[in-house]
Design an enzyme around this catalytic site. Structure first.
Site, PDB file in Angstrom:
ATOM      1  N   SER A  45      36.800  39.794  25.671  1.00 37.16           N
ATOM      2  CA  SER A  45      35.645  39.567  26.128  1.00 37.16           C
ATOM      3  C   SER A  45      35.352  40.615  27.375  1.00 37.16           C
ATOM      4  CB  SER A  45      35.465  38.230  26.872  1.00 37.16           C
ATOM      5  OG  SER A  45      36.521  37.857  27.912  1.00 37.16           O
ATOM      6  N   ASN A  46      36.131  41.137  28.093  1.00 40.95           N
ATOM      7  CA  ASN A  46      36.122  42.096  28.942  1.00 40.95           C
ATOM      8  C   ASN A  46      35.742  43.352  28.329  1.00 40.95           C
ATOM      9  OD1 ASN A  46      36.724  41.366  31.890  1.00 40.95           O
ATOM     10  ND2 ASN A  46      38.651  40.347  30.891  1.00 40.95           N
ATOM     11  N   ARG A  55      60.614  48.651  22.892  1.00 38.94           N
ATOM     12  CA  ARG A  55      59.526  48.919  23.806  1.00 38.94           C
ATOM     13  C   ARG A  55      59.467  50.378  23.733  1.00 38.94           C
ATOM     14  NH1 ARG A  55      57.353  44.892  26.581  1.00 38.94           N
ATOM     15  NH2 ARG A  55      58.748  43.303  26.562  1.00 38.94           N
ATOM     16  N   ILE A  96      54.123  44.415  28.256  1.00 33.49           N
ATOM     17  CA  ILE A  96      54.471  45.109  29.468  1.00 33.49           C
ATOM     18  C   ILE A  96      54.792  46.741  28.810  1.00 33.49           C
ATOM     19  CG2 ILE A  96      56.691  45.448  30.923  1.00 33.49           C
ATOM     20  CD1 ILE A  96      56.603  42.334  31.120  1.00 33.49           C
ATOM     21  N   LEU A  97      54.593  47.348  29.822  1.00 34.09           N
ATOM     22  CA  LEU A  97      54.398  48.929  29.473  1.00 34.09           C
ATOM     23  C   LEU A  97      55.535  49.623  30.017  1.00 34.09           C
ATOM     24  CD1 LEU A  97      50.639  49.641  29.579  1.00 34.09           C
ATOM     25  CD2 LEU A  97      52.254  49.577  27.760  1.00 34.09           C
ATOM     26  N   HIS A 139      43.461  42.087  36.418  1.00 32.79           N
ATOM     27  CA  HIS A 139      44.094  40.918  36.397  1.00 32.79           C
ATOM     28  C   HIS A 139      43.485  39.673  36.912  1.00 32.79           C
ATOM     29  CE1 HIS A 139      48.037  38.742  36.927  1.00 32.79           C
ATOM     30  NE2 HIS A 139      47.659  38.157  38.080  1.00 32.79           N
ATOM     31  N   THR A 174      50.836  51.039  38.069  1.00 30.95           N
ATOM     32  CA  THR A 174      51.822  51.426  38.226  1.00 30.95           C
ATOM     33  C   THR A 174      53.113  50.674  37.464  1.00 30.95           C
ATOM     34  OG1 THR A 174      52.493  49.934  40.094  1.00 30.95           O
ATOM     35  CG2 THR A 174      51.216  52.011  40.611  1.00 30.95           C
ATOM     36  N   ASP A 230      51.407  44.151  37.172  1.00 31.27           N
ATOM     37  CA  ASP A 230      50.462  43.770  37.974  1.00 31.27           C
ATOM     38  C   ASP A 230      50.520  43.934  39.441  1.00 31.27           C
ATOM     39  OD1 ASP A 230      49.386  42.341  35.797  1.00 31.27           O
ATOM     40  OD2 ASP A 230      50.646  40.588  36.217  1.00 31.27           O
TER      41      ASP A 230
HETATM   42  C1  GRF Z   1      41.407  38.262  31.230  1.00 27.66           C
HETATM   43  O1  GRF Z   1      41.497  37.214  31.841  1.00 27.66           O
HETATM   44  C2  GRF Z   1      42.072  39.297  31.809  1.00 27.66           C
HETATM   45  O2  GRF Z   1      42.133  39.305  33.192  1.00 27.66           O
HETATM   46  C3  GRF Z   1      43.734  39.176  31.496  1.00 27.66           C
HETATM   47  O3  GRF Z   1      43.674  38.731  30.000  1.00 27.66           O
HETATM   48  C4  GRF Z   1      42.265  38.015  29.719  1.00 27.66           C
HETATM   49  C5  GRF Z   1      41.833  38.836  28.544  1.00 27.66           C
HETATM   50  O4  GRF Z   1      40.506  38.191  28.180  1.00 27.66           O
HETATM   51  N1  GRF Z   1      44.450  40.313  31.617  1.00 27.66           N
HETATM   52  P1  GRF Z   1      39.512  38.893  27.283  1.00 27.66           P
HETATM   53  O5  GRF Z   1      40.551  39.314  26.105  1.00 27.66           O
HETATM   54  O6  GRF Z   1      39.181  40.220  27.803  1.00 27.66           O
HETATM   55  O7  GRF Z   1      38.621  38.107  26.880  1.00 27.66           O
END
Ligand code: GRF
Length: 211
Positions: free
Chosen positions: A13-14, A61, A88-89, A105, A137, A141
């Protein structure tokens, strides 16, 4: 125009908010570590190139991160955007993209790094919660903060209702932060972000709020 690669793991969604924000950037690709990620379908519907680098097919990894970096670099991005990318990277990976790797985050960092941030916020009884966009970094987070948005925690909130209130803000501040990057308004200085952004006049979010 700056080229952007977005990394996702799930619903995206982001990512969708970024694709639909009309930013002055070229979205070169959306890449997932899960081929089945719903967000890949959304990106394809927007006509964006998609790719998957499945972490389950890599023995370590470090191997996965190397394969991921190779895929990312094939799109020659100026900025790599982590949008719900749930891996985790390694430090090698993060250092390769120093100053051009950002994350969102769902908490007001440095509070509540890691998973289950909304549950943790409710457990701690905080009155204000929110989200953070930051440069990445090697510490998970953590990293220079670009922007944050705060929301109140309301009586009766559940992790889901709180997550929804925070997510609404995520969809606003993440595209905005990318716009600032694209416009050259963000400068990293001594591990802090100097943002050349006109700041709205002073205001405060208080919670509880007795009007
Ligand atoms: C979001 O809450 C983002 O902050 C977190 O994971 C979620 C991802 O949601 N890192 P989407 O896949 O962007 O809907």
């Amino acid at each position: 125009m700056k080229r952007i690669v977005i990394l996702i793991s799930g619903r995206g969604s982001n990512m969708q908010a970024i694709l639909e924000a009309g930013l002055p950037v070229e979205i070169a690709a959306v890449i997932s570590n899960k081929p089945e990620a719903k967000g890949l379908e959304i990106a394809a519907r927007h006509g964006i190139a998609t790719a998957a680098v499945d972490h389950r097919e890599h023995e370590s990894r470090a191997h996965f991160d190397a394969a991921l970096a190779e895929k990312i670099d094939s799109f020659q991005p100026d900025l790599v955007v982590l949008a719900g990318f749930m891996r985790i990277l390694t430090a090698d990976f993060v250092n390769r993209y120093q100053g051009r790797l950002i994350n969102i985050h769902p908490a007001l960092l440095p509070a509540f790094p890691g998973l289950d941030t909304h549950e943790k916020a409710l457990q701690e009884g905080v009155r204000i919660h929110g989200c953070t966009v930051h440069f990445v970094t090697p510490t998970v987070d953590h990293g220079p903060i670009i922007s944050q948005a705060a929301v109140p925690v309301l009586p009766g909130d559940t992790p889901d209702s709180l997550a929804a209130r925070v997510l609404e803000q995520e969809h606003l501040i993440y595209p905005e932060a990318i716009r600032w990057f694209a416009e050259g308004r963000l400068v990293l200085e001594n591990n802090r972000v100097k943002a050349d952004v006109a700041q709205a006049s002073a205001s405060a979010l208080r919670s509880p709020w007795a009007a």
